[in-house]
Design a protein around this motif. Structure first.
Motif, PDB file in Angstrom:
ATOM      1  N   TYR A  30       0.965  -1.573  -0.303  1.00  0.00           N
ATOM      2  CA  TYR A  30       0.447  -0.066  -0.236  1.00  0.00           C
ATOM      3  C   TYR A  30       1.157   0.954   0.247  1.00  0.00           C
ATOM      4  O   TYR A  30       1.557   1.306   0.786  1.00  0.00           O
ATOM      5  CB  TYR A  30      -0.850   0.224   1.322  1.00  0.00           C
ATOM      6  CG  TYR A  30      -1.993  -0.955   1.316  1.00  0.00           C
ATOM      7  CD1 TYR A  30      -2.616  -0.811   0.637  1.00  0.00           C
ATOM      8  CD2 TYR A  30      -1.287  -1.986   2.092  1.00  0.00           C
ATOM      9  CE1 TYR A  30      -3.946  -2.008   0.503  1.00  0.00           C
ATOM     10  CE2 TYR A  30      -2.463  -3.340   1.977  1.00  0.00           C
ATOM     11  CZ  TYR A  30      -3.486  -3.131   1.114  1.00  0.00           C
ATOM     12  OH  TYR A  30      -4.696  -3.644   1.317  1.00  0.00           O
ATOM     13  N   LEU A  31       0.255   2.256  -0.874  1.00  0.00           N
ATOM     14  CA  LEU A  31       0.894   3.873  -1.175  1.00  0.00           C
ATOM     15  C   LEU A  31       0.107   4.521   0.346  1.00  0.00           C
ATOM     16  O   LEU A  31      -1.217   4.539   0.048  1.00  0.00           O
ATOM     17  CB  LEU A  31       1.191   3.984  -2.025  1.00  0.00           C
ATOM     18  CG  LEU A  31       0.998   5.422  -2.253  1.00  0.00           C
ATOM     19  CD1 LEU A  31       3.124   6.316  -1.778  1.00  0.00           C
ATOM     20  CD2 LEU A  31       1.752   5.882  -3.620  1.00  0.00           C
ATOM     21  N   GLN A  33      -1.067   8.229   1.254  1.00  0.00           N
ATOM     22  CA  GLN A  33      -1.000   9.936   1.472  1.00  0.00           C
ATOM     23  C   GLN A  33      -2.001  10.321   2.855  1.00  0.00           C
ATOM     24  O   GLN A  33      -3.435  10.072   3.194  1.00  0.00           O
ATOM     25  CB  GLN A  33      -1.169   9.478   0.012  1.00  0.00           C
ATOM     26  CG  GLN A  33      -0.541   9.094  -0.828  1.00  0.00           C
ATOM     27  CD  GLN A  33      -1.274   9.648  -2.216  1.00  0.00           C
ATOM     28  OE1 GLN A  33      -1.479   8.704  -3.150  1.00  0.00           O
ATOM     29  NE2 GLN A  33      -0.625  10.800  -2.686  1.00  0.00           N
ATOM     30  N   CYS A  40       3.591  10.957   2.571  1.00  0.00           N
ATOM     31  CA  CYS A  40       3.041   9.207   2.308  1.00  0.00           C
ATOM     32  C   CYS A  40       4.084   8.019   2.909  1.00  0.00           C
ATOM     33  O   CYS A  40       5.194   8.589   3.887  1.00  0.00           O
ATOM     34  CB  CYS A  40       3.701   8.352   1.078  1.00  0.00           C
ATOM     35  SG  CYS A  40       4.953   9.062   0.069  1.00  0.00           S
ATOM     36  N   VAL A  42       4.909   3.621   2.573  1.00  0.00           N
ATOM     37  CA  VAL A  42       4.829   2.493   2.286  1.00  0.00           C
ATOM     38  C   VAL A  42       4.243   1.449   3.263  1.00  0.00           C
ATOM     39  O   VAL A  42       5.303   1.106   3.752  1.00  0.00           O
ATOM     40  CB  VAL A  42       6.311   2.373   0.939  1.00  0.00           C
ATOM     41  CG1 VAL A  42       5.798   0.772  -0.017  1.00  0.00           C
ATOM     42  CG2 VAL A  42       5.675   2.914  -0.282  1.00  0.00           C
ATOM     43  N   SER A  45       5.988  -3.662   0.775  1.00  0.00           N
ATOM     44  CA  SER A  45       6.618  -3.807  -0.453  1.00  0.00           C
ATOM     45  C   SER A  45       6.770  -5.210  -0.596  1.00  0.00           C
ATOM     46  O   SER A  45       7.221  -6.188   0.438  1.00  0.00           O
ATOM     47  CB  SER A  45       7.533  -2.866  -0.588  1.00  0.00           C
ATOM     48  OG  SER A  45       8.804  -3.555   0.615  1.00  0.00           O
ATOM     49  N   ILE A  64       6.002   0.870  -7.384  1.00  0.00           N
ATOM     50  CA  ILE A  64       5.193   2.597  -6.443  1.00  0.00           C
ATOM     51  C   ILE A  64       6.356   3.593  -6.245  1.00  0.00           C
ATOM     52  O   ILE A  64       5.588   4.307  -6.318  1.00  0.00           O
ATOM     53  CB  ILE A  64       5.765   1.317  -4.979  1.00  0.00           C
ATOM     54  CG1 ILE A  64       4.674   0.286  -4.764  1.00  0.00           C
ATOM     55  CG2 ILE A  64       5.502   2.087  -3.596  1.00  0.00           C
ATOM     56  CD1 ILE A  64       4.683  -0.626  -3.220  1.00  0.00           C
ATOM     57  N   ILE A  68       4.894   7.355  -6.419  1.00  0.00           N
ATOM     58  CA  ILE A  68       5.575   8.333  -5.329  1.00  0.00           C
ATOM     59  C   ILE A  68       6.178   9.819  -6.309  1.00  0.00           C
ATOM     60  O   ILE A  68       6.068  10.986  -6.268  1.00  0.00           O
ATOM     61  CB  ILE A  68       6.262   7.569  -4.696  1.00  0.00           C
ATOM     62  CG1 ILE A  68       5.842   6.897  -3.585  1.00  0.00           C
ATOM     63  CG2 ILE A  68       7.257   8.652  -3.360  1.00  0.00           C
ATOM     64  CD1 ILE A  68       6.743   5.886  -2.489  1.00  0.00           C
ATOM     65  N   LEU A  75       8.331  10.148   0.243  1.00  0.00           N
ATOM     66  CA  LEU A  75       8.266   9.100   1.448  1.00  0.00           C
ATOM     67  C   LEU A  75       8.857   9.099   3.015  1.00  0.00           C
ATOM     68  O   LEU A  75      10.321   9.194   3.017  1.00  0.00           O
ATOM     69  CB  LEU A  75       9.290   7.612   0.742  1.00  0.00           C
ATOM     70  CG  LEU A  75       9.452   6.656   1.521  1.00  0.00           C
ATOM     71  CD1 LEU A  75       7.579   5.582   1.429  1.00  0.00           C
ATOM     72  CD2 LEU A  75      10.135   5.526   0.644  1.00  0.00           C
TER      73      LEU A  75
END
Length: 298
Positions: A30-31, A33, A40, A42, A45, A64, A68, A75
């Protein structure tokens, strides 16, 4: 493990959540935000592996990273909900490209000690969690931009499992599946079906409308892939732990079911790499990286 939730949930904050599905391992990354800034995170991964050929790929992580960069996001966190036994982490690769801190639950130390022995790792393998930038304790708070986040210890599948609550969204790792999928196994070293039930009850005590995001979906009965549910939906419809299922009933079901399951296809490479925060073991004297296969152990 305390039963109460050691923080207040702010449902007024609704992060933007983009799923990325790795079909070979049925894994969601999932990303996440912050809607009020460019910050954001992550979650979980994936680095792909052709196990038979001994070849690694980072196609999923690159998707991903592209998302971004395309949105010009910053990130801040690369979160592992636990030490996965079914896929490899791409956390160091993403960190190298975009920065951010890699975080996991503080009980990674228990996992490292357990599997350090199973894989007969030498003294150069640190068993204190220092491969990660942050070890979360139960109730720890952190931020993604202006988004308030909390770590909730939810062991049972593994000792180090954490659920990350970010505003009105929670990322549950393998603690729960979609309601028609039930719950994850609890028979890995350090797992415990009774502890898993108690962790799930912590989750089900969170607000009804809290969004829950799954780490895996195996599409029971041939339905389309799904990844999002709510606390209320889980409490009412989860086939393993809906309201009315006692702890003892769950333990009998879970242990009986687990006894029929084989080991995940990628458990051996996954554990060796993920307990190192996604880093590969050091190359051997010939410059080649090797993974070990412990026989008759797992």
């Amino acid at each position: 493990m305390p039963n109460s939730i050691p923080f207040s949930t702010d449902l007024s904050q609704a992060p933007l959540v983009t799923p990325f599905f790795d079909e070979p391992t049925n894994t969601f990354s999932y990303l996440v935000q912050d809607p009020t800034s460019k910050a954001c995170a992550v979650i979980d991964s994936v680095m792909e592996i052709d196990y038979a050929g001994g070849r690694l790929s980072l196609e999923g992580a690159d998707k991903i990273i592209h998302a971004i960069r395309e949105q010009k996001l910053e990130l801040q966190w690369i979160i592992e909900t636990h030490v996965h036994a079914d896929h490899l982490s791409a956390a160091p690769y993403i960190q190298e490209k975009l920065g951010g801190k890699i975080g996991i639950g503080e009980h990674i130390i228990t996992v490292q000690e357990t599997f350090g022995k199973i894989f007969n790792e030498g003294s150069e393998f640190q068993r204190n969690g220092t491969q990660f930038n942050r070890l979360f304790k139960d109730g720890d708070a952190y931020t993604v931009g202006n988004l308030t986040c909390h770590a909730l210890h939810t062991p049972g599948h593994t000792p180090a499992c954490m659920t990350h609550v970010m505003g009105d969204a929670a990322f549950v790792g393998d603690t729960l599946f979609m309601p028609d999928g039930g719950s994850a196994r609890a028979d890995f070293p350090g797992g415990d079906a009774r502890v898993l039930y108690q962790s799930i009850q912590r989750l089900l005590s969170l607000p009804d409308e809290l969004r829950l995001f799954m780490c895996h979906d195996y599409m029971p009965n041939g339905r389309d892939v799904e990844y999002e549910t709510t606390v209320k939906q889980q409490r009412e419809h989860n086939i393993h732990v809906h309201s009315g299922i006692s702890e003892d009933e769950f333990v009998v079901m879970r242990e009986t079911r687990d006894a029929t399951l084989g080991m995940p296809r990628l458990i051996i490479p996954s554990l060796q790499i993920n307990m190192r925060a996604g880093h590969l073991p050091k190359p051997d004297t010939n410059g080649t990286v090797y993974l070990k296969v412990p026989l008759d152990t797992l």
